[in-house]
Design a protein around this motif. Sequence first.
Motif, PDB file in Angstrom:
ATOM      1  N   MET A   1       0.830  -1.203   0.000  1.00 33.22           N
ATOM      2  CA  MET A   1       0.000   0.000   0.000  1.00 33.22           C
ATOM      3  C   MET A   1       0.864   1.251   0.000  1.00 33.22           C
ATOM      4  SD  MET A   1      -2.671   1.305   2.910  1.00 33.22           S
ATOM      5  CE  MET A   1      -1.307   1.835   3.947  1.00 33.22           C
ATOM      6  N   LEU A   2       1.950   1.240   0.786  1.00 31.35           N
ATOM      7  CA  LEU A   2       2.830   2.403   0.863  1.00 31.35           C
ATOM      8  C   LEU A   2       3.593   2.596  -0.437  1.00 31.35           C
ATOM      9  CD1 LEU A   2       4.176   1.961   4.516  1.00 31.35           C
ATOM     10  CD2 LEU A   2       2.452   3.582   3.715  1.00 31.35           C
ATOM     11  N   ASP A   3       4.023   1.495  -1.055  1.00 32.67           N
ATOM     12  CA  ASP A   3       4.700   1.605  -2.355  1.00 32.67           C
ATOM     13  C   ASP A   3       3.789   2.274  -3.377  1.00 32.67           C
ATOM     14  OD1 ASP A   3       6.959   0.440  -1.369  1.00 32.67           O
ATOM     15  OD2 ASP A   3       6.527  -1.572  -2.131  1.00 32.67           O
ATOM     16  N   GLN A   4       2.523   1.873  -3.356  1.00 33.52           N
ATOM     17  CA  GLN A   4       1.555   2.439  -4.297  1.00 33.52           C
ATOM     18  C   GLN A   4       1.337   3.928  -4.032  1.00 33.52           C
ATOM     19  OE1 GLN A   4      -2.163   0.358  -4.268  1.00 33.52           O
ATOM     20  NE2 GLN A   4      -2.923   1.335  -6.130  1.00 33.52           N
ATOM     21  N   ALA A   5       1.449   4.325  -2.766  1.00 30.28           N
ATOM     22  CA  ALA A   5       1.255   5.735  -2.402  1.00 30.28           C
ATOM     23  C   ALA A   5       2.527   6.555  -2.568  1.00 30.28           C
ATOM     24  CB  ALA A   5       0.764   5.833  -0.966  1.00 30.28           C
ATOM     25  N   GLY A   6       3.610   5.901  -2.976  1.00 28.47           N
ATOM     26  CA  GLY A   6       4.865   6.620  -3.162  1.00 28.47           C
ATOM     27  C   GLY A   6       5.602   6.906  -1.874  1.00 28.47           C
ATOM     28  N   ILE A   7       5.399   6.046  -0.861  1.00 29.63           N
ATOM     29  CA  ILE A   7       6.073   6.215   0.434  1.00 29.63           C
ATOM     30  C   ILE A   7       7.029   5.049   0.637  1.00 29.63           C
ATOM     31  CG2 ILE A   7       5.773   6.430   2.930  1.00 29.63           C
ATOM     32  CD1 ILE A   7       2.896   7.388   2.377  1.00 29.63           C
ATOM     33  N   ALA A   8       8.291   5.363   0.852  1.00 34.48           N
ATOM     34  CA  ALA A   8       9.299   4.322   1.081  1.00 34.48           C
ATOM     35  C   ALA A   8       9.219   3.850   2.529  1.00 34.48           C
ATOM     36  CB  ALA A   8      10.696   4.865   0.782  1.00 34.48           C
ATOM     37  N   LEU A   9       9.144   2.541   2.725  1.00 29.20           N
ATOM     38  CA  LEU A   9       9.118   1.958   4.073  1.00 29.20           C
ATOM     39  C   LEU A   9      10.445   1.267   4.329  1.00 29.20           C
ATOM     40  CD1 LEU A   9       7.683   1.227   6.699  1.00 29.20           C
ATOM     41  CD2 LEU A   9       6.736  -0.782   5.537  1.00 29.20           C
ATOM     42  N   GLN A  10      11.154   1.726   5.343  1.00 26.89           N
ATOM     43  CA  GLN A  10      12.457   1.170   5.683  1.00 26.89           C
ATOM     44  C   GLN A  10      12.373   0.443   7.026  1.00 26.89           C
ATOM     45  OE1 GLN A  10      15.595   4.057   5.883  1.00 26.89           O
ATOM     46  NE2 GLN A  10      17.177   2.562   6.427  1.00 26.89           N
ATOM     47  N   LEU A  11      12.695  -0.837   7.015  1.00 30.02           N
ATOM     48  CA  LEU A  11      12.748  -1.629   8.243  1.00 30.02           C
ATOM     49  C   LEU A  11      14.210  -1.791   8.621  1.00 30.02           C
ATOM     50  CD1 LEU A  11      11.367  -3.340  10.419  1.00 30.02           C
ATOM     51  CD2 LEU A  11      11.428  -5.272   8.830  1.00 30.02           C
ATOM     52  N   GLU A  12      14.636  -1.054   9.628  1.00 28.98           N
ATOM     53  CA  GLU A  12      16.042  -1.086  10.022  1.00 28.98           C
ATOM     54  C   GLU A  12      16.361  -2.379  10.756  1.00 28.98           C
ATOM     55  OE1 GLU A  12      17.067   2.361  12.246  1.00 28.98           O
ATOM     56  OE2 GLU A  12      16.982   3.699  10.493  1.00 28.98           O
ATOM     57  N   ALA A  13      17.477  -2.988  10.370  1.00 29.45           N
ATOM     58  CA  ALA A  13      17.916  -4.214  11.045  1.00 29.45           C
ATOM     59  C   ALA A  13      18.295  -3.874  12.475  1.00 29.45           C
ATOM     60  CB  ALA A  13      19.097  -4.824  10.305  1.00 29.45           C
ATOM     61  N   GLY A  14      17.676  -4.537  13.407  1.00 36.43           N
ATOM     62  CA  GLY A  14      17.942  -4.261  14.816  1.00 36.43           C
ATOM     63  C   GLY A  14      18.665  -5.411  15.498  1.00 36.43           C
ATOM     64  N   GLN A  15      18.645  -5.373  16.815  1.00 38.50           N
ATOM     65  CA  GLN A  15      19.286  -6.417  17.612  1.00 38.50           C
ATOM     66  C   GLN A  15      18.472  -7.709  17.538  1.00 38.50           C
ATOM     67  OE1 GLN A  15      18.720  -3.284  20.820  1.00 38.50           O
ATOM     68  NE2 GLN A  15      20.363  -4.511  21.689  1.00 38.50           N
ATOM     69  N   VAL A  16      19.138  -8.807  17.824  1.00 44.71           N
ATOM     70  CA  VAL A  16      18.421 -10.066  18.036  1.00 44.71           C
ATOM     71  C   VAL A  16      17.947 -10.038  19.486  1.00 44.71           C
ATOM     72  CG1 VAL A  16      18.582 -12.565  18.097  1.00 44.71           C
ATOM     73  CG2 VAL A  16      19.830 -11.287  16.351  1.00 44.71           C
ATOM     74  N   LEU A  17      16.633  -9.947  19.665  1.00 44.89           N
ATOM     75  CA  LEU A  17      16.065  -9.747  20.996  1.00 44.89           C
ATOM     76  C   LEU A  17      15.480 -11.038  21.551  1.00 44.89           C
ATOM     77  CD1 LEU A  17      14.207  -6.352  20.435  1.00 44.89           C
ATOM     78  CD2 LEU A  17      16.543  -6.727  21.221  1.00 44.89           C
ATOM     79  N   GLU A  18      15.505 -11.137  22.863  1.00 42.13           N
ATOM     80  CA  GLU A  18      14.834 -12.238  23.539  1.00 42.13           C
ATOM     81  C   GLU A  18      13.325 -12.072  23.389  1.00 42.13           C
ATOM     82  OE1 GLU A  18      16.078 -14.909  25.215  1.00 42.13           O
ATOM     83  OE2 GLU A  18      18.076 -14.308  24.524  1.00 42.13           O
TER      84      GLU A  18
END
Length: 410
Positions: free
Chosen positions: A254-271
């Motif tokens: 949906m965001l791609d279609q609206a022209g909005i870039a969605l960035q999922l930042e690689a985070g820590q490996v969490l418990e």
Amino acid sequence: MVRKRSGDRELPPAEDRGAAELQSAREPGEVEHELRVLFDHVPCSLAVIDRDYNVVRSNAHFRQTFYRKGATRCFEFYKGRGRSCKSCPAREVFLDGAVHREVQNGRGSRGQTLQYLVTAAPFDYTGAQVRTVIEMAQDVTEVVELRRRLEQVEKEKLEAERLAVVGETVAGLAHGMKNILMGLEGGLFVFKDGLAKNNPEVLQRGWGMIEGNVARISSFAKEFLGFARGAKARARLVDPNAILEEVAALYRPMLDQAGIALQLEAGQVLEPMAVDPEGLHTCLTNLLSNAADACLAGERKHRRITLRCEEEDKIVRFFVKDNGVGMDAEVRRKAFTSFFSTKPVGKGTGLGLLTTRRIVAEHGGRVEVSSARGRGSTFVLVFPRARLPVPTSETTTEERKVGLHEQHDQ
């Protein structure tokens, strides 16, 4: 430690030689007497236990705390029972020769209930086999009670915070419903006025006001149902990053279609953390939907939303950041304290953020926001692990364990 040598024989340092010479100058009986005095007068209970669980030696503190007429075995002294304990540190030491420590429930010499921290360690060997175990027991009843009271105070504080959120939310809902009713009344008044004057333009304006508020009622009803659903968090252990990835995958097309870039930042490996996965999913989708609306309302050419999850000092944080239109101080102040929305009529009721705040509060957390007009916003869901709810499935299991333990040990 540097040691001096004389020929091929290694000599201890001077301070060690001095201590050894002092030790050799003392009579063996004198050293044994001092050890017995030390054993008998330390401010904790000491007992030496053989492989049949007989207490073969004990100090004055042990006899004063756990004395029971006719008792010979440790479980008779500690608990006044006739069979060995299900959880027994001494048994574990006999099996593996390691030091074991745990808090146990017991009965004092006056029949009072005690919680004591027992530390068991090998005392004497026959070859490689532990022949006797020494146990040190410290009365921690007051410490356990203090911890229980602190936990109760924390629960009461958390409940007060939750009730405060509910109170603010109810006040916000009442204010929102009042606004809708006032809008309907205003539209109906204009519409009637147009009928009375046979004025099509006034009729159209009044009808438009009624339609707008009916649209608000529809949106309000849908969001209110979502708000009312799941009043109590049904927690289970989940991977925080997995939920974030799931929400990102759901919204990315949906965001791609609206022209909005969605960035999922690689985070820590969490418990894993104990949360209601549906509730957390709702919070993140609410924030992501608001971020998308803020981006579309802005004038930036490159619109962007960033998601991130991290943990520091046992506090898990979820970040939803956008470079949209942003909020000024007045809008930020109203965002969580009243029934408030910046969206066009019929597009939003303000329940999304109220719902998010309520769900996060149910988990013992809070919502933080930083924003500036024209510079975007960052919403942070903050979850201290110490305040998270107990996983539902584990609660039942733990209650069964406690019940069995108490039946066995009393």
